[in-house]
Design an enzyme around this catalytic site. Sequence first.
Site, PDB file in Angstrom:
ATOM      1  N   ASP A  51      64.797   8.950  64.137  1.00  0.00           N
ATOM      2  CA  ASP A  51      64.132  10.255  64.145  1.00  0.00           C
ATOM      3  C   ASP A  51      62.859  10.233  63.310  1.00  0.00           C
ATOM      4  O   ASP A  51      62.828   9.662  62.221  1.00  0.00           O
ATOM      5  CB  ASP A  51      65.098  11.299  63.576  1.00  0.00           C
ATOM      6  CG  ASP A  51      64.551  12.709  63.683  1.00  0.00           C
ATOM      7  OD1 ASP A  51      64.294  13.156  64.823  1.00  0.00           O
ATOM      8  OD2 ASP A  51      64.354  13.355  62.638  1.00  0.00           O
ATOM      9  N   TYR A  56      55.674  14.024  58.889  1.00  0.00           N
ATOM     10  CA  TYR A  56      56.276  13.211  57.824  1.00  0.00           C
ATOM     11  C   TYR A  56      55.218  12.276  57.237  1.00  0.00           C
ATOM     12  O   TYR A  56      54.660  11.431  57.957  1.00  0.00           O
ATOM     13  CB  TYR A  56      57.473  12.388  58.333  1.00  0.00           C
ATOM     14  CG  TYR A  56      58.671  13.207  58.779  1.00  0.00           C
ATOM     15  CD1 TYR A  56      58.770  14.580  58.539  1.00  0.00           C
ATOM     16  CD2 TYR A  56      59.743  12.604  59.433  1.00  0.00           C
ATOM     17  CE1 TYR A  56      59.868  15.323  58.951  1.00  0.00           C
ATOM     18  CE2 TYR A  56      60.850  13.339  59.850  1.00  0.00           C
ATOM     19  CZ  TYR A  56      60.900  14.695  59.609  1.00  0.00           C
ATOM     20  OH  TYR A  56      61.998  15.422  60.025  1.00  0.00           O
ATOM     21  N   SER A 156      63.784  22.777  66.798  1.00  0.00           N
ATOM     22  CA  SER A 156      64.363  22.543  65.484  1.00  0.00           C
ATOM     23  C   SER A 156      64.271  23.829  64.675  1.00  0.00           C
ATOM     24  O   SER A 156      63.168  24.364  64.487  1.00  0.00           O
ATOM     25  CB  SER A 156      63.636  21.404  64.765  1.00  0.00           C
ATOM     26  OG  SER A 156      64.204  21.190  63.491  1.00  0.00           O
TER      27      SER A 156
HETATM   28  N1  LIG Z   1      64.123  18.912  61.698  1.00  0.00           N
HETATM   29  C1  LIG Z   1      63.950  19.129  60.425  1.00  0.00           C
HETATM   30  O1  LIG Z   1      63.391  20.143  59.997  1.00  0.00           O
HETATM   31  C2  LIG Z   1      64.430  18.077  59.444  1.00  0.00           C
HETATM   32  C3  LIG Z   1      64.423  18.363  58.071  1.00  0.00           C
HETATM   33  C4  LIG Z   1      64.900  17.371  57.199  1.00  0.00           C
HETATM   34  C5  LIG Z   1      65.356  16.159  57.700  1.00  0.00           C
HETATM   35  N2  LIG Z   1      65.313  15.919  59.053  1.00  0.00           N
HETATM   36  C6  LIG Z   1      65.795  14.620  59.610  1.00  0.00           C
HETATM   37  O2  LIG Z   1      67.073  14.302  59.116  1.00  0.00           O
HETATM   38  C7  LIG Z   1      67.037  13.021  58.476  1.00  0.00           C
HETATM   39  C8  LIG Z   1      68.045  12.967  57.359  1.00  0.00           C
HETATM   40  O3  LIG Z   1      67.749  13.973  56.399  1.00  0.00           O
HETATM   41  P1  LIG Z   1      67.854  13.621  54.857  1.00  0.00           P
HETATM   42  O4  LIG Z   1      67.068  12.400  54.549  1.00  0.00           O
HETATM   43  O5  LIG Z   1      67.573  14.873  54.103  1.00  0.00           O
HETATM   44  O6  LIG Z   1      69.432  13.236  54.789  1.00  0.00           O
HETATM   45  P2  LIG Z   1      70.463  13.266  53.557  1.00  0.00           P
HETATM   46  O7  LIG Z   1      71.565  12.391  53.979  1.00  0.00           O
HETATM   47  O8  LIG Z   1      70.804  14.669  53.213  1.00  0.00           O
HETATM   48  O9  LIG Z   1      69.672  12.642  52.323  1.00  0.00           O
HETATM   49  C9  LIG Z   1      69.272  11.295  52.349  1.00  0.00           C
HETATM   50  C10 LIG Z   1      68.898  10.836  50.946  1.00  0.00           C
HETATM   51  O10 LIG Z   1      70.053  10.872  50.087  1.00  0.00           O
HETATM   52  C11 LIG Z   1      70.100   9.686  49.303  1.00  0.00           C
HETATM   53  N3  LIG Z   1      71.242   8.875  49.775  1.00  0.00           N
HETATM   54  C12 LIG Z   1      71.632   8.649  51.067  1.00  0.00           C
HETATM   55  N4  LIG Z   1      72.723   7.899  51.110  1.00  0.00           N
HETATM   56  C13 LIG Z   1      73.059   7.622  49.834  1.00  0.00           C
HETATM   57  C14 LIG Z   1      74.108   6.891  49.260  1.00  0.00           C
HETATM   58  N5  LIG Z   1      75.033   6.291  50.011  1.00  0.00           N
HETATM   59  N6  LIG Z   1      74.160   6.810  47.900  1.00  0.00           N
HETATM   60  C15 LIG Z   1      73.236   7.416  47.130  1.00  0.00           C
HETATM   61  N7  LIG Z   1      72.209   8.136  47.629  1.00  0.00           N
HETATM   62  C16 LIG Z   1      72.114   8.240  48.982  1.00  0.00           C
HETATM   63  C17 LIG Z   1      68.769   8.956  49.524  1.00  0.00           C
HETATM   64  O11 LIG Z   1      67.786   9.493  48.628  1.00  0.00           O
HETATM   65  P3  LIG Z   1      67.401   8.819  47.213  1.00  0.00           P
HETATM   66  O12 LIG Z   1      67.962   7.433  47.181  1.00  0.00           O
HETATM   67  O13 LIG Z   1      65.920   8.856  47.181  1.00  0.00           O
HETATM   68  O14 LIG Z   1      67.998   9.736  46.192  1.00  0.00           O
HETATM   69  C18 LIG Z   1      68.436   9.394  50.937  1.00  0.00           C
HETATM   70  O15 LIG Z   1      67.075   9.266  51.247  1.00  0.00           O
HETATM   71  C19 LIG Z   1      65.561  12.892  58.045  1.00  0.00           C
HETATM   72  O16 LIG Z   1      65.167  11.560  57.815  1.00  0.00           O
HETATM   73  C20 LIG Z   1      64.849  13.484  59.231  1.00  0.00           C
HETATM   74  O17 LIG Z   1      64.798  12.531  60.274  1.00  0.00           O
HETATM   75  C21 LIG Z   1      64.878  16.860  59.914  1.00  0.00           C
END
Ligand SMILES: NC(=O)c1ccc[n+]([C@@H]2O[C@H](COP(=O)([O-])OP(=O)(O)OC[C@H]3O[C@@H](n4cnc5c(N)ncnc54)[C@H](OP(=O)(O)O)[C@@H]3O)[C@@H](O)[C@H]2O)c1
Length: 328
Positions: A51, A56, A156
């Site tokens: 995605d 971004y 979205s």
């Molecule tokens: N449509 C929209 O408006 C919208 C908005 C937001 C996101 N999205 C999509 O959804 C995707 C996922 O969202 P998100 O990145 O916010 O997902 P999330 O799963 O809520 O957060 C991911 C972040 O959490 C931390 N993390 C993930 N797994 C981990 C683990 N096993 N242990 C420790 N820390 C961990 C990392 O950050 P750190 O290591 O930096 O702490 C990682 O970048 C995005 O990449 C994007 O494609 C869409």
Amino acid sequence: MEMNYRRLGRSGLKVSELSFGSWVTYGNQLSEGPARECMAAAYEAGVNFFDNAEVYARGQSERIMGAALKALGWRRESYIVSTKFFWGLNDGPNERNTLNRKYLMAAIDGSLSRLQLDHVDLVFCHRPDPDTPIEETVWAMHDIIRAGKAHYWGTSEWSAAEIASAWQIAERAHLAKPVMEQPQYNLFHRQRVEVEYARLYDDLGLGLTTWSPLASGLLTGKYNSGVPAGSRATLKGYEWLAERIVEPAKIAKVRQLLPIARDLDCTPAQLSLAWCVKNPHVSTVITGASRPEQVVENMKALDVAPKLTPEIMARIDTIFALTGATEE
Ligand SMILES: NC(=O)c1ccc[n+]([C@@H]2O[C@H](COP(=O)([O-])OP(=O)(O)OC[C@H]3O[C@@H](n4cnc5c(N)ncnc54)[C@H](OP(=O)(O)O)[C@@H]3O)[C@@H](O)[C@H]2O)c1
């Protein structure tokens, strides 16, 4: 660990239950090398959907993913790529915060050029635009698809009423219908997916590609004893997000999740991801990671999902209620 593939709503497209996205990470935390390693780890685990969005890192995320895909050399038919439009990259009245035809028809060409692709699979209207008739946006999305620049379109964070309106316009005019919506969905944020959209799954065949399954990392438990160095909550420009992460009431709930994860012999991150996967209306849970090790840990949530019995789900519900104070 076995990846399953679900239909994206009523469409024939099959998406992996867990997918991988680039928000915050690509361009801000990850250059092309580590970005590519994260995608490789995800693909290795069976992920077929990556995605992205125009906004971004102001186009940089698409450039990085495009370069990574080129270097990885996977068959184009073996993976799905998305982008999203609304905020724009320029400041003119027709170039930001809009879903008008002029912006959308130019935006898709910009994204394809940055991604080095001749089409994306999914294209999303990243937010609703109250200043453009929904009919104009539906026609533009239809024309992008007919031009072969995208295969499916969706929305979205549109309201249920806005999604239904777009679908009905497309139905009446025999245009490509919106197939999927991309809403936030995690233990803290349930209302829209579980209540507001409830009728749309059967009535319109809506599929979901859900975001922030770990509430930006909060649900991993990594913020339980303060903010760790290098984590998302420390990033410059994301102070607004850090404020939402380090809320004591939320952290108190994450602490209560730990014994359940221990009982299931998994990490809180795996449990929280598995909980999202468990919802049959979710087509794919888009995960995020700043390191390949996180991808590897997160993909093992697939082994946890079958362990979520009604008893476990009830225990989780007593902590993270569907409505009330836990909603943002
Ligand atoms: N449509 C929209 O408006 C919208 C908005 C937001 C996101 N999205 C999509 O959804 C995707 C996922 O969202 P998100 O990145 O916010 O997902 P999330 O799963 O809520 O957060 C991911 C972040 O959490 C931390 N993390 C993930 N797994 C981990 C683990 N096993 N242990 C420790 N820390 C961990 C990392 O950050 P750190 O290591 O930096 O702490 C990682 O970048 C995005 O990449 C994007 O494609 C869409």
